[in-house]
Design a protein around this motif. Structure first.
Motif: not given
Lengths: 255, 255, 255, 255
Positions: D32-34, D39-40, D86-88, D119-120
């Motif tokens: 969600l954070v990434a 997006e923002e 980094l997302t996925g 790292a989140l």
């Protein structure tokens, strides 16, 4: 240690030997036959096959000595007929391992000059078998003679075994065919619930006929009697007489 | 990172060292013994072993610093006897990983000159053990002296342990034998339900006898008392007195 | 044997062929379509693909001959339209195997000059489908013409299929797109509980329209009638009339 | 396709960028954070990472176009602060895959000049969190400044998280430390049952403070309100007021 590590124990010259594969499986039929041949004909270990695809496990003998799990090839001289008998405690643990392991088994057999192979196993019927009518179901490579096998008592039935043949026995045929090996799989009918020495005897009778040797069955018969007693007790506990199938729970601890 | 990555932390010269392997297992017996030796004799880390076969995991210390999971070799000077003590939080996650990892462990031990090894573990009895009668079951390579071990209190029993020895301890013997290592597996009897410091003490007593050192047991005794209290409470809750076996559900959160 | 072993059976020159992939999956829709095309147009095997990622298994034919499990490419001449039809009994058994296997499938298709591909499958609705309203859901690579497919009856719906497309069919699109392949996945709606010849027929109708051939449906219709009888009996047993969904237990043995 | 295949989409020059890893995990907090940052701040994809350790799967977009599952690096310009986000949709499917994949992620970050990484993730508390008291638990490499993080609101607690940190986030620290990376793991407290935008907001507040940017939270707040409604309804159904923990069955379909 490599993925597969083959240890040379002896280098006998064999005369037109036949590969006999009997690893664990349904009813332990194949393993019983292979071990019976090694014991009765006083076979000698010629190769040990170690692989990282077996469990990370040692067995411990009566003197406390641990031995890394492996499969073994034995030279068995059966009334002058040379057999290369493969036994062991495990199948491979993965698809890839099965292919890799069976390939190395066939390589060893080729090295000893085997042009013929029998992969032994059981085929589960789901019922206790009555009146000692233990059929032996067959499958073969294109290079194996169907008539010769049928005359020795092997049955070929349409659509059986239903799910094909899985494991090392299946691949001895599948990979063997691709090398031009004359190979047959002999599957003794067995309930699938019990270690089955009678089914092993039925398979041995076929092997005797095809390969031309005779072996004493008394040890297998003794073991079969022990199993009969167990089955008899189960039937008593069920209060019934003939033919019933014990529940899976009742049988689980026997197999 | 390679499949296995060995980090050199220190290069002490060791005098005829003995490998002591104590990774997690039944009752955490081996791990308790290995950690007790490192703590009591103030051991130093000499190697860290990382592998992609361990979980993708870090532990976090009290200062918030994360450390990649690994196994560790410690140099322990036990009253002048050099020990190379292997501890860690994980076994390998696959058959192949077990073989690869144990091979690298034996390579490190060889590099330090170890000609003898003890693989430590527990053997589950399925019952809480009464009256502090904690036997130590043994298995060995052919190069280990059965008499010496038996005199130090190790029991060798026919057909035990029933399923052989699985995991790194099994392979220390199985792969060690193939290199001519004098290796024994010492398995403390333990219920199998609890972390068992008393079983660890029984194993330590054997090691003391064989290797000729003495170690203070008070920390293990304190820990054993804590476990006793837990077991006592469980027995009370069951309304019973001696000997009963707590249900698996009751014990699950303790192990 | 290598991880993947491709056996050349025939080397026909194909004219602008289209790859049709129909491996087992939901409702066996893709497999039914592919096999129907091979049978009706009397296709010829051109390649066999063996892989250590398939189960270690042989099938046994009516003459007792065992054959190592594999996937097959067939050349099908459909009213002058060249098809390269891929069928088989298994998907791969691992993530890595799926990627490796689909890559080799696409290599074979490329070698035969395929610039277009259809990956066939079923999409489960969780309910028996009434009144023969079998929709065909689509997905595509960017190089495929959405309008052409829509005109042939393919539906593109937002957020469907919900979980994306998994397995070889998914990768024919995913890996195909990265090679610039014009590929579409055609997913026949099906309950998900039954082998579904009607869903296969709906998918075939789309293929006929897009590729310009006509095929006799009578064999599929016969098979669909058999399935209808089975479903009818289940509904009777439930004492109900239209539309109910049989329980999973009732349907399990049919699929 | 290789085991890992990195596609270059753009080659922007970044100024002292920070790696932000937000793959799926507990409460989808990191993801969600990434995604919120991308997006923002209208981030751009710079790399796509494909691997045979992801499921053999494609997602289908609203236009019916299928895309092979992958992870993505985005360049995000956050008020003049360069982030490499980094997302996925997936973590790796095996131990070895996790190590291999995280190694390649760190290689990409190094190539872009990242000397710092976050790292989140989420840390499960097992209870719905009251009064918006969402703590952020931290862990770090030795090269990360504990005080700086603590001043930004990160809590370091003894023995937490209890089981260490598992998956890509854990390895960003574990493998990152071995390369001298200044890395911290930020774990938002969350029930563990729900996708948790409020926990994500708590983590974002820490990032804002440490990295010196501001981001609009309204989208996350909207999403949090939707989740609140769901939770409210569950509580009503339970007939209770504050604080109860919904059963796992009730919550399963939400997560």
């Amino acid at each position: 240690m490599d993925d597969i590590d083959i240890e040379t124990v002896a280098e006998p010259g064999l005369d037109d030997p036949t590969l006999i594969e009997g690893l664990p499986g349904v009813g332990h039929v194949g393993k019983l036959v292979a071990e019976h041949l090694v014991e009765e004909f006083d076979g000698d270990v010629v190769r040990r096959v170690y692989t990282t695809d077996f469990p990370p496990q040692v067995t411990v003998d009566d003197d406390g000595v641990a031995e890394l799990t492996h499969a073994e090839f034995h030279h068995v001289d059966a009334d002058g007929t040379d057999l290369l008998v493969l036994t062991g405690d495990h199948q491979a643990a993965s698809n890839e391992g099965h292919y890799r392991l069976t390939t190395s088994f066939l390589d060893v057999a080729e090295e000893f000059g085997c042009e013929r192979a029998f992969a032994l196993g059981g085929v589960p019927t789901g019922e206790l078998i009555e009146d000692d009518e233990y059929g032996v179901l067959g499958a073969r490579t294109g290079d194996a003679d169907r008539e010769e096998l049928a005359e020795a008592g092997v049955e070929f039935r349409e659509d059986e075994p239903a799910g094909g043949i899985v494991g090392v026995s299946g691949l001895v045929l599948g990979l063997g065919a691709r090398r031009g090996l004359n190979a047959a799989c002999l599957m003794g009918e067995t309930s699938g619930y019990l270690v089955d020495p009678k089914s092993a005897q039925a398979v041995l009778e076929v092997l005797q006929e095809v390969l031309g040797f005779e072996v004493d069955f008394s040890d297998l018969e003794d073991r079969a009697e022990e199993m009969e007693e167990v089955v008899g007790k189960i039937r008593e506990m069920q209060g019934g007489g003939g033919g019933g199938m014990p529940s899976e729970d009742e049988l689980r601890y026997i197999g």
